[in-house]
Design a protein around this motif. Structure first.
Motif, short mmCIF file in Angstrom:
data_model
loop_
_atom_site.label_atom_id
_atom_site.label_comp_id
_atom_site.label_asym_id
_atom_site.label_seq_id
_atom_site.Cartn_x
_atom_site.Cartn_y
_atom_site.Cartn_z
N UNK A 101 1.01 -1.26 -0.08
CA UNK A 101 0.13 0.01 0.13
C UNK A 101 0.93 1.56 0.09
N UNK A 102 1.91 1.24 -0.92
CA UNK A 102 2.79 2.45 -0.93
C UNK A 102 2.61 2.92 -2.18
N UNK A 103 1.56 2.81 -2.95
CA UNK A 103 1.32 3.53 -4.30
C UNK A 103 -0.21 3.80 -4.12
N UNK A 104 -0.14 5.28 -4.92
CA UNK A 104 -1.56 5.65 -5.15
C UNK A 104 -2.18 4.75 -6.19
N UNK A 105 -3.54 4.34 -5.91
CA UNK A 105 -4.05 3.13 -6.86
C UNK A 105 -4.53 3.91 -8.24
N UNK A 106 -5.02 5.17 -8.10
CA UNK A 106 -5.50 6.04 -9.39
C UNK A 106 -4.38 6.39 -10.19
N UNK A 107 -3.40 6.99 -9.65
CA UNK A 107 -2.46 7.03 -10.30
C UNK A 107 -1.64 5.89 -10.89
N UNK A 108 -1.50 4.65 -10.21
CA UNK A 108 -1.01 3.61 -10.94
C UNK A 108 -1.79 3.16 -12.05
N UNK A 109 -2.92 3.03 -11.91
CA UNK A 109 -4.00 2.55 -12.94
C UNK A 109 -3.94 3.38 -14.37
N UNK A 110 -3.69 4.79 -14.13
CA UNK A 110 -3.84 5.51 -15.11
C UNK A 110 -2.33 5.66 -15.47
N UNK A 111 -1.37 5.17 -14.78
CA UNK A 111 -0.23 5.23 -15.62
C UNK A 111 0.21 3.84 -16.17
N UNK A 112 1.00 3.02 -15.36
CA UNK A 112 1.57 1.70 -16.06
C UNK A 112 0.37 0.89 -16.33
N UNK A 113 -0.68 0.48 -15.69
CA UNK A 113 -1.60 -0.55 -16.27
C UNK A 113 -2.41 0.01 -17.56
N UNK A 114 -2.51 1.34 -17.57
CA UNK A 114 -3.19 1.98 -18.85
C UNK A 114 -2.43 1.84 -19.83
#
Length: 204
Positions: free
Chosen positions: A169-182
């Motif tokens: 839980x050291x990452x921002x979920x929304x930012x991660x999804x909009x970044x690497x995952x997207x």
């Protein structure tokens, strides 16, 4: 502490090892024959003779295969939540980080499935698709294990350095999804659209 160590352990065993191996294997094994098998068995002509557009035929095959690949990622990963609470383990896993890892792992698996689908459309036989996709995966794995050049391996997008911080839980979920995952979703969409275009232009 024990909780942090357990989350790191699960990030390695459940996602980096388990999901990467099984999901990619499923994506490759199921995707290789999606169109190439039809051509190899000489049933492609009958398939295309149906009063259904080629895009719809390909989407029907791809969407069902995608569900077969993705659903087990969530189901098997979620089972770790109650199993972690049994007395012999006595740990807990947070639902949302595990689910976020599942979303990212699914995007990676779908990108591999879409790439396999593209090669299956272009190849003349299932074994040819398996050869090229297998060679690509082996090359990417080999690059990953060479420290000096691993940064260019696609498996850097699905390793412990991705899943570890999510589980902690050291990452921002929304930012991660909009970044690497997207970006994985974009890659999967691009490969699928290329496969769709090739399938619509394919000759018998």
């Amino acid at each position: 502490n024990d909780a942090t160590a357990y989350r790191a352990y699960m990030a390695v065993q459940m996602f980096f090892k388990g999901v990467n191996i099984m999901a990619i294997a499923a994506a490759v094994l199921l995707g290789t024959g999606m169109i190439a098998r039809e051509r190899e068995n000489q049933t492609l002509e009958f398939l295309l003779a149906r009063p259904v557009s080629r895009s719809r035929i390909l989407w029907g095959k791809f969407s069902v295969t995608a569900l077969v690949v993705v659903i087990p990622i969530f189901l098997t990963s979620w089972t770790a939540l109650p199993l972690s609470r049994v007395p012999s383990v006595d740990q807990s896993l947070p639902f949302w980080p595990v689910t976020l890892c599942c979303v990212h792992a699914s995007a990676f698996a779908l990108a591999m499935l879409a790439l396999t689908t593209l090669v299956s459309v272009l190849a003349r036989a299932q074994v040819v698709t398996a050869f090229w996709i297998g060679a690509f995966v082996v090359m990417q794995v080999a690059i990953y294990f060479v420290q000096e050049i691993r940064v260019v391996s696609l498996f850097r997008l699905s390793d412990f350095e991705i899943y570890g911080p999510i589980m902690a839980e050291n990452v921002d979920a929304a930012g991660f999804l909009l970044g690497t995952t997207s970006w994985l979703v974009v890659a999967a969409a691009a490969a699928y659209l290329a496969a769709d275009r090739a399938f619509r232009r394919i000759g018998l």
